[in-house]
Design an enzyme around this catalytic site. Structure first.
Site, PDB file in Angstrom:
ATOM      1  N   GLU A 133       0.838  -1.201   0.000  1.00  0.00           N
ATOM      2  CA  GLU A 133       0.000   0.000   0.000  1.00  0.00           C
ATOM      3  C   GLU A 133       0.876   1.256   0.000  1.00  0.00           C
ATOM      4  O   GLU A 133       1.863   1.350   0.733  1.00  0.00           O
ATOM      5  CB  GLU A 133      -0.887  -0.041   1.249  1.00  0.00           C
ATOM      6  CG  GLU A 133      -1.849   1.091   1.407  1.00  0.00           C
ATOM      7  CD  GLU A 133      -2.706   0.931   2.662  1.00  0.00           C
ATOM      8  OE1 GLU A 133      -3.658   1.719   2.815  1.00  0.00           O
ATOM      9  OE2 GLU A 133      -2.423   0.027   3.484  1.00  0.00           O
ATOM     10  N   LYS A 155      -9.159   2.844  -2.179  1.00  0.00           N
ATOM     11  CA  LYS A 155      -9.477   2.084  -0.960  1.00  0.00           C
ATOM     12  C   LYS A 155     -10.901   2.411  -0.516  1.00  0.00           C
ATOM     13  O   LYS A 155     -11.333   3.567  -0.534  1.00  0.00           O
ATOM     14  CB  LYS A 155      -8.478   2.449   0.131  1.00  0.00           C
ATOM     15  CG  LYS A 155      -8.526   1.590   1.381  1.00  0.00           C
ATOM     16  CD  LYS A 155      -7.352   1.941   2.290  1.00  0.00           C
ATOM     17  CE  LYS A 155      -7.290   1.054   3.528  1.00  0.00           C
ATOM     18  NZ  LYS A 155      -6.061   1.336   4.337  1.00  0.00           N
ATOM     19  N   TYR A 209      -9.124   4.392  13.840  1.00  0.00           N
ATOM     20  CA  TYR A 209      -9.209   4.005  15.245  1.00  0.00           C
ATOM     21  C   TYR A 209      -7.815   3.632  15.738  1.00  0.00           C
ATOM     22  O   TYR A 209      -6.923   3.290  14.964  1.00  0.00           O
ATOM     23  CB  TYR A 209     -10.158   2.822  15.423  1.00  0.00           C
ATOM     24  CG  TYR A 209      -9.849   1.645  14.519  1.00  0.00           C
ATOM     25  CD1 TYR A 209      -8.924   0.676  14.905  1.00  0.00           C
ATOM     26  CD2 TYR A 209     -10.468   1.510  13.284  1.00  0.00           C
ATOM     27  CE1 TYR A 209      -8.618  -0.405  14.074  1.00  0.00           C
ATOM     28  CE2 TYR A 209     -10.174   0.440  12.446  1.00  0.00           C
ATOM     29  CZ  TYR A 209      -9.252  -0.513  12.851  1.00  0.00           C
ATOM     30  OH  TYR A 209      -8.947  -1.573  12.032  1.00  0.00           O
ATOM     31  N   CYS A 212      -5.650  -3.239   2.104  1.00  0.00           N
ATOM     32  CA  CYS A 212      -5.465  -3.367   3.556  1.00  0.00           C
ATOM     33  C   CYS A 212      -6.771  -3.554   4.337  1.00  0.00           C
ATOM     34  O   CYS A 212      -7.328  -4.634   4.372  1.00  0.00           O
ATOM     35  CB  CYS A 212      -4.670  -2.182   4.084  1.00  0.00           C
ATOM     36  SG  CYS A 212      -3.904  -2.504   5.693  1.00  0.00           S
ATOM     37  N   SER A 244       0.017  -3.039   7.077  1.00  0.00           N
ATOM     38  CA  SER A 244      -0.453  -3.435   8.402  1.00  0.00           C
ATOM     39  C   SER A 244       0.730  -3.526   9.358  1.00  0.00           C
ATOM     40  O   SER A 244       1.673  -4.277   9.122  1.00  0.00           O
ATOM     41  CB  SER A 244      -1.173  -4.786   8.302  1.00  0.00           C
ATOM     42  OG  SER A 244      -1.733  -5.138   9.536  1.00  0.00           O
ATOM     43  N   GLY A 247     -14.491 -59.508   9.799  1.00  0.00           N
ATOM     44  CA  GLY A 247     -13.580 -60.479   9.210  1.00  0.00           C
ATOM     45  C   GLY A 247     -12.161 -59.942   9.292  1.00  0.00           C
ATOM     46  O   GLY A 247     -11.877 -58.868   8.746  1.00  0.00           O
ATOM     47  N   VAL A 248     -11.266 -60.657   9.953  1.00  0.00           N
ATOM     48  CA  VAL A 248      -9.907 -60.183  10.202  1.00  0.00           C
ATOM     49  C   VAL A 248      -8.927 -61.057   9.426  1.00  0.00           C
ATOM     50  O   VAL A 248      -8.781 -62.249   9.714  1.00  0.00           O
ATOM     51  CB  VAL A 248      -9.575 -60.198  11.710  1.00  0.00           C
ATOM     52  CG1 VAL A 248      -8.191 -59.596  11.953  1.00  0.00           C
ATOM     53  CG2 VAL A 248     -10.632 -59.439  12.498  1.00  0.00           C
ATOM     54  N   GLY A 280      -5.583 -60.121   8.825  1.00  0.00           N
ATOM     55  CA  GLY A 280      -4.180 -59.839   9.098  1.00  0.00           C
ATOM     56  C   GLY A 280      -3.623 -58.792   8.157  1.00  0.00           C
ATOM     57  O   GLY A 280      -2.430 -58.519   8.153  1.00  0.00           O
ATOM     58  N   LEU A 335      -4.166 -54.698   6.289  1.00  0.00           N
ATOM     59  CA  LEU A 335      -4.351 -53.333   6.778  1.00  0.00           C
ATOM     60  C   LEU A 335      -5.816 -52.954   6.984  1.00  0.00           C
ATOM     61  O   LEU A 335      -6.198 -52.424   8.024  1.00  0.00           O
ATOM     62  CB  LEU A 335      -3.713 -52.348   5.791  1.00  0.00           C
ATOM     63  CG  LEU A 335      -2.195 -52.220   5.825  1.00  0.00           C
ATOM     64  CD1 LEU A 335      -1.714 -51.447   4.599  1.00  0.00           C
ATOM     65  CD2 LEU A 335      -1.746 -51.513   7.092  1.00  0.00           C
ATOM     66  N   TRP A 351     -11.202 -53.005  -6.873  1.00  0.00           N
ATOM     67  CA  TRP A 351     -10.458 -54.153  -6.369  1.00  0.00           C
ATOM     68  C   TRP A 351     -11.225 -54.779  -5.202  1.00  0.00           C
ATOM     69  O   TRP A 351     -10.811 -54.767  -4.048  1.00  0.00           O
ATOM     70  CB  TRP A 351      -9.054 -53.716  -5.951  1.00  0.00           C
ATOM     71  CG  TRP A 351      -8.088 -54.839  -5.738  1.00  0.00           C
ATOM     72  CD1 TRP A 351      -7.607 -55.286  -4.552  1.00  0.00           C
ATOM     73  CD2 TRP A 351      -7.490 -55.673  -6.738  1.00  0.00           C
ATOM     74  NE1 TRP A 351      -6.758 -56.337  -4.735  1.00  0.00           N
ATOM     75  CE2 TRP A 351      -6.656 -56.601  -6.075  1.00  0.00           C
ATOM     76  CE3 TRP A 351      -7.584 -55.739  -8.136  1.00  0.00           C
ATOM     77  CZ2 TRP A 351      -5.920 -57.563  -6.757  1.00  0.00           C
ATOM     78  CZ3 TRP A 351      -6.850 -56.687  -8.801  1.00  0.00           C
ATOM     79  CH2 TRP A 351      -6.033 -57.588  -8.125  1.00  0.00           C
ATOM     80  N   LYS A 386     -19.829 -51.332  -9.193  1.00  0.00           N
ATOM     81  CA  LYS A 386     -19.659 -51.749  -7.793  1.00  0.00           C
ATOM     82  C   LYS A 386     -19.922 -50.589  -6.836  1.00  0.00           C
ATOM     83  O   LYS A 386     -20.424 -50.782  -5.728  1.00  0.00           O
ATOM     84  CB  LYS A 386     -18.246 -52.295  -7.577  1.00  0.00           C
ATOM     85  CG  LYS A 386     -17.952 -53.571  -8.346  1.00  0.00           C
ATOM     86  CD  LYS A 386     -16.526 -54.041  -8.126  1.00  0.00           C
ATOM     87  CE  LYS A 386     -16.236 -55.308  -8.940  1.00  0.00           C
ATOM     88  NZ  LYS A 386     -14.823 -55.756  -8.803  1.00  0.00           N
TER      89      LYS A 386
END
Length: 644
Positions: free
Chosen positions: A45, A114, A120, A167, A194, A355-356, A358, A360, A475, A603
C-alpha cells in the site's frame, strides 16, 4: 500451462516520502520478478510514497512527485509483460484517495481506491484520505490521459480475472473481494500496510486463508516493511500467497532487505470448485444495487514451459507435518467411531462381526470397532473377530490376525473356508486347479456369506473393511468383500489406512498390540486368494497387479477432487514423484487407473452405508454419481499422451 499463473508479492526497501528512490527499488524488483516468469506482481500500500508520510500527504510537492515517479516507472518498464499493482495517493474531485494502480507494458490500466479507511487506535487515515464510496466520477485524468477509477474494476485476460482491495478492506464484515469474487474475480490482490503487533500475524494469516477459501480464489498480499517510519509503529514486511484456504507462500517477518515471494495459483482448480459449489453466487442478487464491475483487459504473459515453485504433495491424503497428521488421525477416528456408534444404537444391536485377515483394512476396521464399543461402554468381548483361512492364507497373516484379535480383547472365531470352497467349486463344475477369477471370487463370497450368516445368528452387524482406493479401482469382489452392513473405511484411501494403523501402534497400543500392528503395516497388500509360494510367502501382491497405491491415490485425489485432466495429472505426478517413478511407469499406471475407475463403477453404484471422512467420497448417495456404462475413451486417449 495446466491453469497455473505465476504470481508474486514484492516487499521493496523504501524511503519515506522519497518517490524517486522508491520507484527505482520497485523497478528492480519488478524486473527480477519478470525474469523468474512472474505474471502478476503486487507491491504494498502507498508503495510509491511510503505509507507513513502522515501530514506530508497534504503537501502538493509529495503528491505531484508521486504521479511523476509513477509515470516514470511505467515508462521505464514498457518492455516488461508482468501485470503490476502499486500504491500511491491520488488527488481527484478535491479529495485524496489511497489507490492501487495497475500497469503493464508501459500502460496504466486503471486505479482502484481504498473503500474502508481505518480511523481508530493507531490509524488516522480519514485525516488524509476519502473512501471510494464518496467518489462521484469513474475516471481520472493524468498527464492528459484518462484512466478508469473505481473500486469495482476487474482486470481480465481470458480466464484470469483480478480483483483489488487495499489493507483494511480485508478486515471488514463484507470485504470488496467477496463481491468481486462473486462477480468473477479468481485472483485477489491486497496492497497493505499493516503494522506488527503481538499475535496479529497469526490472525492475519488465518484471515487471508479464510478469505481465499470463502472466495474460492487465489489471494496475493503484500505489506509495508523495513524503510517505513518507526516513530510509533513497526512494519514487518509480510507477504502471503494463498489459494482456496491453503497458504502457498509466506515471507519471513522483519526482513531488512527486499523480498519477493513467488508461487503459482491454479485457475483450473479454482474454476472446478466454483463450478461444483452451487451456492457460490447465490447471494449476488442481494447486491443488485451494486453495479457490475468494469472489465479492464490486460495481457497475460505467455509461458512455453512452467517450473512449479509450489510443492506438489505425493501423498495428498496424508499431511506431511507431524502435528497435522496427529490431528488428522484423531479426527478420522472420531468420525468413524461416531458413525458406527449411531448405526449400532439405531439397530439396537450389541454385537459386531469383523472379518480379520491380518491385512491393513481389516485391522483398521477392527480398531475402529473396538474404540466404538469402548465409547458406548460395551465390552469388547461382544465383538466377533473372525479369521477365515483359505487357499492363499500365509502363516504371517494368519498369526497376525490371531494375535491382533487376542491383544484387543475381542472374541476370536476361526472358520476355515477351504472345504466349503472346494465343495462349492465342485458344485459349479470348476476345477480347483484352475486358479482364475472364479477360483478367487468364490473364496471372497464364501467369507462374506459366513460373516453375514454369523451376524444373523448373533444379532450383530457385519463391519465392512474395504477402503476408498479399492473402490476407485474396483479391487473388490462384487457381492463379496464389496458388501457389508456398515463400511467404516469406505472413504479412507490405502495410503491413509497404512498411516492410521501405524499411528495407533505408536500412540494408542500396548506393547503386544504395537508389535503386531507394525508387522501388519509392513506386510505386502494382498487378498491372499492364490496359494503361497514354495517358501510359504505371499505370492499374490496387489500392487504388482494394479500398481502402486501411492500413485493411484494421487490420481484419485486430483481427478475426483479437482476434475483434473489425465494430462494434468500426469504432469503433476512427474513433479510429485520425481526420482521415484519414471514417465513410462506413471503413464502405464494412470492408464490402468482410468480404465478400472470407469469399468468398475457398477460396484460403487450399490455401496453399503459408511461415513464420509475427507474431501473425497465415491458413495452414490454422497459425492460421486456416474453412469456404470460411461465411456472412458476420452480419458484413456489423453492418458496415453494424445491431446483432444
Amino acid at each position: 500451462m495446466y491453469g497455473y499463473i505465476k504470481v508474486a508479492a514484492a516487499i521493496p526497501l523504501l524511503k519515506v516520502a522519497d518517490c524517486n528512490y522508491n520507484v527505482l527499488q520497485m523497478e528492480q524488483l519488478l524486473r527480477k520478478a519478470a525474469a523468474q516468469g512472474v505474471q502478476i506482481l503486487v507491491f504494498p500500500e502507498l508503495s510509491v510514497t511510503g505509507y507513513t508520510c502522515m501530514d506530508l500527504f497534504n503537501q502538493s510537492c509529495l503528491l505531484d512527485n508521486a504521479i511523476r515517479a509513477l509515470s516514470e516507472l511505467v515508462r521505464r518498464t514498457k518492455d516488461v509483460e508482468t501485470l503490476c499493482f502499486a500504491g500511491l495517493p491520488l488527488f481527484v474531485e478535491n479529495k485524496l484517495m489511497n489507490t492501487a494502480v495497475a500497469f503493464q507494458k508501459g500502460n496504466i490500466l486503471g486505479f482502484v481506491p481504498k473503500t474502508y479507511l481505518p480511523n481508530y487506535k493507531e490509524y488516522q487515515e480519514m485525516r488524509w484520505f476519502s473512501s471510494a464510496n464518496e467518489l462521484q466520477t469513474d475516471s481520472v485524468t493524468i498527464e492528459g490521459n484518462s484512466y478508469p477509477l473505481s473500486n469495482k474494476l476487474l482486470f481480465v485476460s481470458s480466464e484470469v480475472l483480478v480483483g483489488v482491495e487495499i489493507c483494511e478492506d480485508l478486515w471488514t464484515p463484507v470485504p470488496p473481494s467477496s463481491l468481486l469474487s462473486m462477480q468473477g474475480a479468481n485472483i485477489l490482490v491486497n496492497l497493505s500496510a499493516s503494522n506488527e503487533l503481538i499475535g496479529k500475524n497469526d490472525y492475519l494469516k488465518s484471515l487471508i486463508k479464510q478469505q481465499s477459501a470463502r472466495c474460492i480464489a487465489g489471494y496475493i498480499y503484500a505489506s509495508a516493511g523495513y524503510g517505513e517510519s518507526t516513530t510509533d509503529l513497526v512494519f514487518a514486511g509480510k507477504g502471503f500467497i494463498a489459494e482456496n484456504g491453503v497458504l502457498l507462500g509466506e515471507s519471513e517477518r522483519f526482513p531488512m532487505e527486499e523480498k519477493l515471494i513467488i508461487s503459482e495459483i491454479d485457475i483450473e482448480y479454482l474454476h472446478h470448485d466454483r463450478m461444483v459449489s452451487s451456492s457460490f453466487t447465490q447471494g449476488i442478487s442481494q447486491f443488485a444495487e451494486q453495479r457490475s464491475p468494469l472489465h479492464i483487459p490486460f495481457y497475460l504473459a505467455k509461458k512455453e514451459t512452467i517450473e512449479l515453485i509450489r510443492p506438489i504433495d505425493p501423498t495428498p491424503f496424508v499431511p506431511a507435518a507431524d502435528d497435522a497428521r496427529r490431528e488428522r488421525c484423531d479426527e478420522i477416528f472420531h468420525i468413524q467411531i461416531n458413525g458406527l456408534a449411531k448405526r449400532l444404537a439405531h439397530t439396537h444391536v450389541q454385537t459386531a462381526v469383523v472379518g480379520v485377515s491380518g491385512g491393513l483394512d481389516s485391522t483398521l476396521a477392527l480398531l475402529v470397532t473396538a474404540m466404538t464399543f469402548d465409547a458406548l461402554g460395551l465390552p469388547r468381548k461382544q465383538i466377533l473377530g473372525v479369521t477365515m483361512p483359505g487357499f492363499g492364507t500365509t502363516g504371517r497373516t494368519y498369526h497376525n490376525a490371531i494375535q491382533l484379535i487376542n491383544s484387543l480383547g475381542v472374541t476370536l472365531r476361526e472358520i476355515s473356508i477351504v472345504e466349503a470352497c472346494r465343495l462349492h467349486l465342485k458344485d459349479i463344475g470348476h476345477d480347483e486347479q484352475t486358479q482364475d477369477i472364479t477360483y478367487e471370487n468364490a473364496q471372497a463370497r464364501e467369507r462374506t456369506q459366513i460373516l453375514m450368516d454369523l451376524a444373523n445368528k448373533e444379532n450383530g452387524l457385519v463391519i465392512g473393511t474395504g477402503d476408498l482406493s479399492e473402490l476407485a479401482l474396483g479391487w473388490a469382489t462384487y457381492n463379496g468383500d464389496h458388501i457389508s452392513m456398515y463400511a467404516v473405511n469406505v472413504s479412507i484411501p490405502k495410503t491413509l489406512v497404512r498411516y492410521l494403523v501405524e499411528w495407533v501402534a505408536q500412540n494408542r497400543a500396548d506393547e503386544a498390540s504395537k508389535t503386531v500392528l507394525m508387522d501388519i503395516a509392513d506386510t505386502p497388500v494382498s487378498p491372499e486368494l492364490l496359494p503361497a509360494d514354495e517358501h510359504g510367502a505371499i505370492r499374490q501382491k496387489t500392487e504388482e497387479v494394479v500398481g502402486p497405491y501411492e500413485l493411484h491415490d494421487f490420481f484419485l485425489y486430483h481427478m475426483v477432487r479437482f476434475g483434473a485432466s489425465p494430462e494434468k495429472i500426469y504432469f503433476l505426478a512427474q513433479k510429485a514423484f520425481e526420482g521415484k517413478y519414471g514417465e513410462t511407469t506413471i503413464r502405464k499406471w494412470l492408464h490402468v487407473f482410468i480404465h478400472r475407475f470407469f469399468s468398475q463403477q457398477f460396484k460403487r453404484s450399490c455401496l453399503p452405508d459408511g461415513p464420509k471422512v475427507g474431501s473425497i467420497s465415491l458413495s452414490p448417495r454422497c459425492d460421486w454419481r456416474m453412469p456404470s456404462d460411461a465411456s472412458a475413451a476420452l480419458w484413456l486417449k489423453e492418458s496415453e499422451g494424445e491431446q483432444q
